[in-house]
Design an enzyme around this catalytic site. Structure first.
Site, PDB file in Angstrom:
ATOM      1  N   ASP A  42     -15.461 -15.915  32.727  1.00 23.12           N
ATOM      2  CA  ASP A  42     -14.131 -15.623  32.970  1.00 23.12           C
ATOM      3  C   ASP A  42     -13.636 -14.839  31.555  1.00 23.12           C
ATOM      4  O   ASP A  42     -13.951 -15.189  30.502  1.00 23.12           O
ATOM      5  CB  ASP A  42     -13.380 -16.914  33.093  1.00 23.12           C
ATOM      6  CG  ASP A  42     -12.033 -16.766  33.901  1.00 23.12           C
ATOM      7  OD1 ASP A  42     -12.282 -16.148  34.829  1.00 23.12           O
ATOM      8  OD2 ASP A  42     -11.293 -17.571  33.680  1.00 23.12           O
ATOM      9  N   HIS A  93      -6.436 -19.232  28.918  1.00 20.53           N
ATOM     10  CA  HIS A  93      -7.970 -19.591  29.131  1.00 20.53           C
ATOM     11  C   HIS A  93      -8.528 -18.309  28.887  1.00 20.53           C
ATOM     12  O   HIS A  93      -8.234 -17.381  29.323  1.00 20.53           O
ATOM     13  CB  HIS A  93      -8.387 -20.666  29.973  1.00 20.53           C
ATOM     14  CG  HIS A  93      -8.233 -19.757  31.285  1.00 20.53           C
ATOM     15  ND1 HIS A  93      -7.050 -19.552  32.025  1.00 20.53           N
ATOM     16  CD2 HIS A  93      -9.050 -19.153  32.102  1.00 20.53           C
ATOM     17  CE1 HIS A  93      -7.196 -19.176  33.215  1.00 20.53           C
ATOM     18  NE2 HIS A  93      -8.538 -18.738  33.250  1.00 20.53           N
ATOM     19  N   LYS A 124     -15.382 -11.171  34.453  1.00 20.23           N
ATOM     20  CA  LYS A 124     -14.536 -11.138  35.619  1.00 20.23           C
ATOM     21  C   LYS A 124     -13.185 -11.706  35.077  1.00 20.23           C
ATOM     22  O   LYS A 124     -12.868 -12.360  34.075  1.00 20.23           O
ATOM     23  CB  LYS A 124     -14.845 -11.806  36.827  1.00 20.23           C
ATOM     24  CG  LYS A 124     -15.095 -13.431  36.652  1.00 20.23           C
ATOM     25  CD  LYS A 124     -15.608 -14.164  37.616  1.00 20.23           C
ATOM     26  CE  LYS A 124     -15.629 -15.622  37.530  1.00 20.23           C
ATOM     27  NZ  LYS A 124     -14.177 -16.324  37.231  1.00 20.23           N
ATOM     28  N   ASP A 127     -19.035 -19.646  34.990  1.00 17.51           N
ATOM     29  CA  ASP A 127     -18.261 -19.709  34.040  1.00 17.51           C
ATOM     30  C   ASP A 127     -18.401 -21.192  32.895  1.00 17.51           C
ATOM     31  O   ASP A 127     -17.667 -22.054  32.936  1.00 17.51           O
ATOM     32  CB  ASP A 127     -16.753 -20.050  34.817  1.00 17.51           C
ATOM     33  CG  ASP A 127     -16.385 -18.736  35.318  1.00 17.51           C
ATOM     34  OD1 ASP A 127     -17.023 -17.786  35.123  1.00 17.51           O
ATOM     35  OD2 ASP A 127     -15.291 -18.616  35.910  1.00 17.51           O
ATOM     36  N   HIS A 170      -2.509 -12.372  30.466  1.00 13.85           N
ATOM     37  CA  HIS A 170      -3.002 -12.143  31.963  1.00 13.85           C
ATOM     38  C   HIS A 170      -2.069 -13.018  32.833  1.00 13.85           C
ATOM     39  O   HIS A 170      -1.413 -13.814  32.576  1.00 13.85           O
ATOM     40  CB  HIS A 170      -4.482 -12.760  32.023  1.00 13.85           C
ATOM     41  CG  HIS A 170      -5.115 -12.596  33.148  1.00 13.85           C
ATOM     42  ND1 HIS A 170      -5.214 -13.287  34.327  1.00 13.85           N
ATOM     43  CD2 HIS A 170      -5.838 -11.249  33.834  1.00 13.85           C
ATOM     44  CE1 HIS A 170      -6.010 -12.881  35.377  1.00 13.85           C
ATOM     45  NE2 HIS A 170      -6.209 -11.748  35.027  1.00 13.85           N
ATOM     46  N   CYS A 229     -13.747 -21.268  40.950  1.00  8.43           N
ATOM     47  CA  CYS A 229     -14.608 -20.156  40.888  1.00  8.43           C
ATOM     48  C   CYS A 229     -15.989 -20.323  41.532  1.00  8.43           C
ATOM     49  O   CYS A 229     -16.548 -19.810  42.108  1.00  8.43           O
ATOM     50  CB  CYS A 229     -14.884 -19.612  39.561  1.00  8.43           C
ATOM     51  SG  CYS A 229     -13.461 -19.014  38.913  1.00  8.43           S
ATOM     52  N   HIS A 238     -10.312 -12.823  30.160  1.00 10.03           N
ATOM     53  CA  HIS A 238      -8.876 -12.385  30.491  1.00 10.03           C
ATOM     54  C   HIS A 238      -8.567 -11.626  29.142  1.00 10.03           C
ATOM     55  O   HIS A 238      -8.564 -12.188  28.199  1.00 10.03           O
ATOM     56  CB  HIS A 238      -7.996 -13.583  30.797  1.00 10.03           C
ATOM     57  CG  HIS A 238      -8.530 -14.218  32.015  1.00 10.03           C
ATOM     58  ND1 HIS A 238      -8.694 -13.606  33.493  1.00 10.03           N
ATOM     59  CD2 HIS A 238      -8.663 -15.679  32.489  1.00 10.03           C
ATOM     60  CE1 HIS A 238      -9.017 -14.518  34.236  1.00 10.03           C
ATOM     61  NE2 HIS A 238      -8.996 -15.772  33.739  1.00 10.03           N
TER      62      HIS A 238
END
Ligand code: VGL
Ligand code: ZN
Length: 220
Positions: A57, A92, A117, A17, A63, A166, A59
């Site tokens: 990351d 984010h 992810k 990330d 989310h 993470c 989203h």
């Protein structure tokens, strides 16, 4: 055993990330996340790792991990979700926004695979290996353990952002999947240094090697 490493083609580096929103000035900044860029670039181009994995990351807007999706909650409050604690974050890494882009100061052409992810709107995903616990009590896999197994990887080293979220979850899942796991502590930065003692204890407790070599000289 520390020092007794497998051959290079059995080693993977997972870079977690490294995205604008986790950098200073981003939506969910880690403390001085920019300071690890040079060290991560050096690790990626060192030739010490036969396989390089990056995570991103990613989203959808709205989310479930965003405080803004819950109306009456503030960022960093912890709620219960599917029977587990869920920290609510500022919005984010909304997919296809500038904050979700992998930091352009790193050479991503060195990565063999990029794992996105957190794309399921109903469940968060910290680890590179699997989603957090979801509505049906399942934790769908990202397929990374199989990808590494197929290539003969036995040792995984993790770095990136955020140290206590993470990167930690990725390291714990790497160990559970059977890989010798190394946590490149100086090549990580946390959302908050307050979490460091707990992160360190969790790593020590489960037998993840905390790597703090002289070549990574920052004590952070
Ligand atoms: C992360 C919080 C929410 C991370 C991702 O990359 O550590 N932290 N989503
Ligand atoms: Zn996230």
């Amino acid at each position: 055993m520390p020092g007794n490493r497998p051959p290079i083609d059995e080693r993977a580096l997972i870079v977690v990330d490294m995205q604008g929103d986790f950098m200073p000035g981003g939506a969910l900044p880690c403390v001085r996340g920019n300071e690890i860029l040079d060290g991560i670039q050096a690790a990626m181009s060192s030739g010490e790792y036969g396989h390089i994995v990056a995570t991103q990351d990613w989203h959808p807007a709205g989310h479930i991990s965003f405080a803004s999706s819950h109306g009456h909650h503030q960022p960093f409050e912890v709620i219960e979700l599917y029977g587990e604690p869920q920290t609510l974050w500022p919005d984010h890494c909304v997919r296809a926004t500038s904050g979700a882009v992998l930091d352009t100061r790193l050479d991503w052409s060195l990565a063999n695979i990029i794992i996105r992810k957190g794309s399921d709107p109903r469940v968060d995903s910290y680890s590179a290996f699997r989603d957090n616990l979801g509505p049906k009590g399942t934790r769908p896999s990202t397929g990374l353990a199989g990808w590494l197994d197929e290539r003969g990887v036995t040792e995984v080293s993790v770095c990136g952002l955020a140290r206590e979220v993470c990167v930690l979850w990725t390291a714990e899942d790497a160990l559970k999947a059977g890989f010798t796991t190394r946590f490149l502590w100086p090549l990580t930065r946390p959302v908050s240094f307050d979490s460091d003692a707990a992160t360190y204890q969790r790593l020590e407790h489960c037998g993840i090697a905390i790597v703090d070599t002289a070549s990574m000289d920052s004590p952070d």
